[in-house]
Every structure is written in structure tokens, then in C-alpha cells.
Scaffold this active site. Structure first.
Site, PDB file in Angstrom:
ATOM      1  N   ASN A   1       5.221  -8.725  -8.284  1.00 52.37           N
ATOM      2  CA  ASN A   1       4.913 -10.453  -8.606  1.00 52.37           C
ATOM      3  C   ASN A   1       4.180 -10.714  -9.115  1.00 52.37           C
ATOM      4  O   ASN A   1       2.760 -10.132  -9.056  1.00 52.37           O
ATOM      5  CB  ASN A   1       3.974  -9.996  -6.569  1.00 52.37           C
ATOM      6  CG  ASN A   1       3.856 -10.685  -6.440  1.00 52.37           C
ATOM      7  OD1 ASN A   1       3.384 -12.191  -6.314  1.00 52.37           O
ATOM      8  ND2 ASN A   1       4.012 -10.547  -5.030  1.00 52.37           N
TER       9      ASN A   1
ATOM     10  N   CYS B   1       1.329 -17.983  -3.873  1.00 55.11           N
ATOM     11  CA  CYS B   1       2.153 -17.769  -4.769  1.00 55.11           C
ATOM     12  C   CYS B   1       2.791 -18.759  -4.501  1.00 55.11           C
ATOM     13  O   CYS B   1       3.843 -19.017  -5.364  1.00 55.11           O
ATOM     14  CB  CYS B   1       3.112 -16.570  -3.980  1.00 55.11           C
ATOM     15  SG  CYS B   1       2.191 -15.145  -3.677  1.00 55.11           S
TER      16      CYS B   1
ATOM     17  N   HIS C   1      10.295 -16.741  -5.574  1.00 57.42           N
ATOM     18  CA  HIS C   1       9.212 -16.138  -5.676  1.00 57.42           C
ATOM     19  C   HIS C   1       9.409 -14.744  -5.635  1.00 57.42           C
ATOM     20  O   HIS C   1      10.354 -14.841  -4.810  1.00 57.42           O
ATOM     21  CB  HIS C   1       8.137 -16.304  -4.903  1.00 57.42           C
ATOM     22  CG  HIS C   1       7.097 -15.589  -4.671  1.00 57.42           C
ATOM     23  ND1 HIS C   1       6.650 -15.933  -6.041  1.00 57.42           N
ATOM     24  CD2 HIS C   1       6.540 -14.716  -3.637  1.00 57.42           C
ATOM     25  CE1 HIS C   1       5.817 -14.355  -6.220  1.00 57.42           C
ATOM     26  NE2 HIS C   1       5.227 -13.998  -4.556  1.00 57.42           N
TER      27      HIS C   1
HETATM   28  O1  UT7 Z   1       3.686 -12.565  -3.122  1.00 56.42           O
HETATM   29  C1  UT7 Z   1       3.618 -12.908  -1.151  1.00 56.42           C
HETATM   30  C2  UT7 Z   1       4.255 -12.239  -0.407  1.00 56.42           C
HETATM   31  N1  UT7 Z   1       4.535 -11.274  -0.814  1.00 56.42           N
HETATM   32  C3  UT7 Z   1       6.002 -10.418   0.052  1.00 56.42           C
HETATM   33  O2  UT7 Z   1       6.143 -11.238   0.774  1.00 56.42           O
HETATM   34  C4  UT7 Z   1       5.159  -8.803   0.412  1.00 56.42           C
HETATM   35  C5  UT7 Z   1       6.226  -9.124   2.244  1.00 56.42           C
HETATM   36  N2  UT7 Z   1       6.486  -7.048   1.613  1.00 56.42           N
HETATM   37  C6  UT7 Z   1       6.928  -5.869   0.871  1.00 56.42           C
HETATM   38  O3  UT7 Z   1       7.010  -6.372  -0.169  1.00 56.42           O
HETATM   39  C7  UT7 Z   1       7.313  -4.340   1.271  1.00 56.42           C
HETATM   40  O4  UT7 Z   1       6.771  -4.389   2.618  1.00 56.42           O
HETATM   41  C8  UT7 Z   1       6.047  -3.494   0.726  1.00 56.42           C
HETATM   42  C9  UT7 Z   1       6.998  -3.545  -0.310  1.00 56.42           C
HETATM   43  C10 UT7 Z   1       4.646  -4.838   0.482  1.00 56.42           C
HETATM   44  C11 UT7 Z   1       6.058  -2.736   1.624  1.00 56.42           C
HETATM   45  O5  UT7 Z   1       7.360  -2.662   1.543  1.00 56.42           O
HETATM   46  P1  UT7 Z   1       7.818  -1.520   3.164  1.00 56.42           P
HETATM   47  O6  UT7 Z   1       9.563  -1.049   2.893  1.00 56.42           O
HETATM   48  O7  UT7 Z   1       7.248  -2.189   4.154  1.00 56.42           O
HETATM   49  O8  UT7 Z   1       7.441  -0.094   3.505  1.00 56.42           O
HETATM   50  P2  UT7 Z   1       5.763   0.034   4.246  1.00 56.42           P
HETATM   51  O9  UT7 Z   1       4.785  -1.230   4.196  1.00 56.42           O
HETATM   52  O10 UT7 Z   1       6.774  -0.075   6.053  1.00 56.42           O
HETATM   53  O11 UT7 Z   1       5.321   1.086   4.572  1.00 56.42           O
HETATM   54  C12 UT7 Z   1       6.589   2.389   4.742  1.00 56.42           C
HETATM   55  C13 UT7 Z   1       6.009   3.974   3.873  1.00 56.42           C
HETATM   56  C14 UT7 Z   1       4.938   3.960   4.770  1.00 56.42           C
HETATM   57  O12 UT7 Z   1       4.179   5.563   4.792  1.00 56.42           O
HETATM   58  P3  UT7 Z   1       4.412   6.142   6.260  1.00 56.42           P
HETATM   59  O13 UT7 Z   1       3.269   5.133   7.590  1.00 56.42           O
HETATM   60  O14 UT7 Z   1       5.773   5.517   6.622  1.00 56.42           O
HETATM   61  O15 UT7 Z   1       3.851   7.932   6.436  1.00 56.42           O
HETATM   62  C15 UT7 Z   1       3.516   3.989   3.235  1.00 56.42           C
HETATM   63  O16 UT7 Z   1       2.396   4.784   3.781  1.00 56.42           O
HETATM   64  O17 UT7 Z   1       5.257   3.906   2.821  1.00 56.42           O
HETATM   65  C16 UT7 Z   1       4.025   3.527   2.232  1.00 56.42           C
HETATM   66  N3  UT7 Z   1       3.809   3.580   1.551  1.00 56.42           N
HETATM   67  C17 UT7 Z   1       3.807   3.940   0.028  1.00 56.42           C
HETATM   68  N4  UT7 Z   1       4.755   5.396   0.066  1.00 56.42           N
HETATM   69  C18 UT7 Z   1       4.671   5.411  -1.587  1.00 56.42           C
HETATM   70  C19 UT7 Z   1       3.073   2.155   0.964  1.00 56.42           C
HETATM   71  N5  UT7 Z   1       3.287   1.896  -0.815  1.00 56.42           N
HETATM   72  C20 UT7 Z   1       3.942   3.334  -1.118  1.00 56.42           C
HETATM   73  C21 UT7 Z   1       3.888   3.426  -2.067  1.00 56.42           C
HETATM   74  N6  UT7 Z   1       4.610   4.920  -2.785  1.00 56.42           N
HETATM   75  N7  UT7 Z   1       3.467   2.866  -3.484  1.00 56.42           N
END
Ligand code: UT7
Length: 309
Positions: A266, A96, A236
Site C-alpha cells: 500500500n 490515499c 487504490h
Molecule cells: O489505505 C487505506 C485503506 N486501508 C484499508 O482499507 C485497509 C483495510 N484493512 C485490511 O486490509 C485488513 O483489515 C488488514 C490486512 C489490515 C488485516 O486483515 P484482517 O483479515 O482484517 O485481520 P484482523 O485485523 O482481523 O486480524 C486477524 C488476526 C488477529 O489475530 P487474532 O486476534 O485473530 O488472534 C491479528 O492479531 O490476524 C492477526 N494479525 C497478524 N497475524 C500475522 C494481524 N496482523 C498480522 C500479521 N501476521 N502481520
């Protein structure tokens, strides 16, 4: 692809995607369209806008981690398609941060007098490397290209300062494990998605907020300015929550922050030039405006650039 399309594909919801990421839609390149095809369109648009002819381009720098081929570089493919035999082309695999890295290199070439007109393009066909069975990553990415012509300008304008930094210790936060020489792709063997994008989103999120904020502050301070001098902030587009956290840290009103993640998702190295172009065409940039771009991606590698328009 809309969030409703993903509701039919994996266990997710419009509500989760919207509140956690800010994404509503992403653009997916049609079958047969390659990264270089998208880049050629963006480069032609940039050259038209800059009033620059083919024979003036001396270098072409492409930021991409989704090239048409392993060999040669995508820049050489783009060069052939555009007909730029006098130019040199090479790629930057900075995920990115590809566009901001390319801009920084182009700035150095132009300032040294080595080349006068350089095409810098950020382009990704991430749909080819996205695991559409993995809900934690597939809802995030889209395909796009954005380009700029970098050329000499009057002293005190243009690219004022840039900053680049990487830390390979963070590799497992965002990578694609299979397909290189360490773990070659074996036909017939199930790669279990390890040939696609692998991400530890929540850990990545924390580093992104910290380092993107630091990178923005660095170029602003290096230029002897403060955040109140910045007319437009172009981060970004990885997550609207990251963008808002950075704006808060810089004490910058969201009206000064360009965000289009709702429509594109993204798009990795394409996200910053895409947002810059949209802001420019919408008349949001005036001559003399200071603009800060901040990038962050797999490597990890991050960086920033401060421009005077
Ligand atoms: O471009 C390069 C740089 N990229 C970044 O910097 C990305 C940075 N990270 C993020 O933007 C976020 O961490 C994400 C959008 C990827 C994820 O959001 P989050 O709030 O950090 O969610 P998480 O990974 O902590 O997951 C929370 C919950 C999990 O369920 P449990 O374990 O709490 O039951 C995941 O399994 O959300 C669940 N989950 C989803 N649920 C519904 C993960 N993806 C999904 C989904 N739909 N698509």
C-alpha cells in the site's frame, strides 16, 4: 522488503500476509531519500511522457501525508528542486485519496481556463511513519511516487467525472495521533508508536469495500455509462481482497482490474498513478478507453475519477 524480511522482524508469516493482503514485496526508499526526491523523479518522467517543458507548468499539486517538512508544503520543496519559479505549488493531505483529489482540483483549474498545464503527483515515504514493531500495520506499506501532467484536451475526452467525499467521524480507524499541535512530540518521552500509523484494519476494511464500490458506481452513473463500458478499473491498492470485492460488486472481470499490490504494498496516494503508469506502459490502455480510478484513505476520505483516454 519481502515477506521473508518481515518474518525475521515480527511474529508474522508469508502465508498470513499473502492470503490476507496479497502483498509479497514493498519498495523502501533508501536512507536520505525524501518524499520530494521521489516526487521530482516521477514529475520528470511524467513531463517527458507528456512532451511538456519546465516553463509550461503553471501549477503543482502534491497529494502526500508524509512531507519532507511540516512547513513549507512539499510542493514548494519539489518546485525548488525542479526549478519551476513561474508555478504555484500546494499540497493536499488526503492520504490515499491524494492523487484523485489533486486530479479533481486540476480538472477544475483546467476547465475554468485558470491554468493550462498542471503537475499532479501522489507521493509517500510511508516507511518513515511505519511502526516496524507493529505487525498489524508494518507489513502493509511501501514507498512510491507517481505523477501526471493534466492539460486541456478535446471535448468529450480526458477527465469526464470525479467524485470526492469524506467523513471525519472515522478518524480513529486510520491516523497518527502524536506530532500535531494537539499532542506535540516531546523529545525523550516514549510516544509508544502513536507518532506512527495507527489502524483498525478490520473496521476500515468494511468501510473501504462499501464506499469504494459506491464511489465507482457514482462516477460511472454520472457519466451515463455502465460498468460494462469500462475498459480498465484502477483501484487504490490497500488489499487484494478489497479489490476483488469491488470487482465482484461492479460485475467486472479481474482481467480488467489493475493490481500490483503484490510488488509495492500500500503506497497511499502513489498507488493509483503508479498502477496507471504500469498499465499504460504495458500497453493495456487504448485511445478512447474509459478508465475508472477509485481511492480510499485516512480521514476517512474517498473518491473516484472516470477518464476517457
Ligand atoms: O489505505 C487505506 C485503506 N486501508 C484499508 O482499507 C485497509 C483495510 N484493512 C485490511 O486490509 C485488513 O483489515 C488488514 C490486512 C489490515 C488485516 O486483515 P484482517 O483479515 O482484517 O485481520 P484482523 O485485523 O482481523 O486480524 C486477524 C488476526 C488477529 O489475530 P487474532 O486476534 O485473530 O488472534 C491479528 O492479531 O490476524 C492477526 N494479525 C497478524 N497475524 C500475522 C494481524 N496482523 C498480522 C500479521 N501476521 N502481520
Amino acid at each position: 522488503m519481502t515477506n521473508a524480511d518481515f518474518e525475521r522482524l515480527v511474529d508474522t508469516s508469508d502465508e498470513w500476509i499473502t492470503t490476507r493482503t496479497g502483498i509479497k514485496e514493498r519498495r523502501i526508499a533508501k536512507n536520505g531519500m525524501t518524499t520530494s526526491d521521489m516526487a521530482v523523479k516521477a514529475c520528470k518522467n511524467a513531463m517527458e511522457m507528456a512532451g511538456c517543458s519546465h516553463d509550461e507548468i503553471e501549477a503543482l499539486i502534491t497529494g502526500t501525508v508524509t512531507p519532507d517538512y511540516k512547513l513549507p508544503s512539499n510542493s514548494c520543496v519539489i518546485q525548488e528542486k525542479m526549478g519551476l519559479p513561474q508555478a504555484v505549488g500546494f499540497d493536499i493531505a488526503a492520504a490515499c485519496t491524494g492523487f484523485v483529489s489533486g486530479l479533481s482540483i486540476a480538472q477544475a483549474f483546467v476547465e475554468s481556463g485558470k491554468y493550462r498545464k498542471i503537475l499532479v503527483v501522489g507521493v509517500e515515504k510511508l516507511s518513515s511513519f511505519t511502526n516496524y514493531e507493529d505487525r498489524s500495520t508494518c507489513v502493509l506499506f511501501g514507498d512510491a511516487a507517481g505523477a501526471a501532467v493534466v492539460e486541456p484536451c478535446e471535448t468529450g475526452a480526458g477527465v469526464i467525472s470525479t467524485f470526492l467525499r469524506s467523513d471525519g467521524n472515522y478518524r480513529p480507524l486510520l491516523w497518527s495521533e502524536i506530532g500535531g499541535c494537539k499532542y506535540p512530540y516531546v523529545p525523550g518521552e516514549d510516544p509508544s508508536g502513536r507518532d506512527k500509523i495507527l489502524m483498525n484494519g478490520s473496521d476500515l476494511f468494511k468501510v473501504a469495500v462499501r464506499e469504494m464500490g459506491n464511489a465507482a458506481v457514482k462516477v460511472i452513473e454520472d457519466a451515463g455509462l455502465t460498468s460494462s463500458d469500462i475498459a480498465l478499473f484502477i483501484p487504490h491498492q490497500a488489499n487484494i481482497r478489497i479489490i476483488k470485492a469491488m470487482a465482484k460488486r461492479l460485475k467486472m472481470d479481474m482481467s480488467k482490474v489493475v493490481h500490483n499490490i503484490d510488488r509495492y504494498g500500500n503506497t497511499s496516494s502513489a498507488s493509483i498513478p503508479l498502477a496507471l503508469d504500469e498499465a499504460n506502459r504495458a500497453g493495456r490502455i487504448k485511445p478512447g478507453d474509459h478508465i475508472v480510478m477509485v481511492a480510499f484513505g485516512g480521514g476517512l476520505i474517498w473518491g473516484s475519477a472516470l477518464l476517457k483516454w
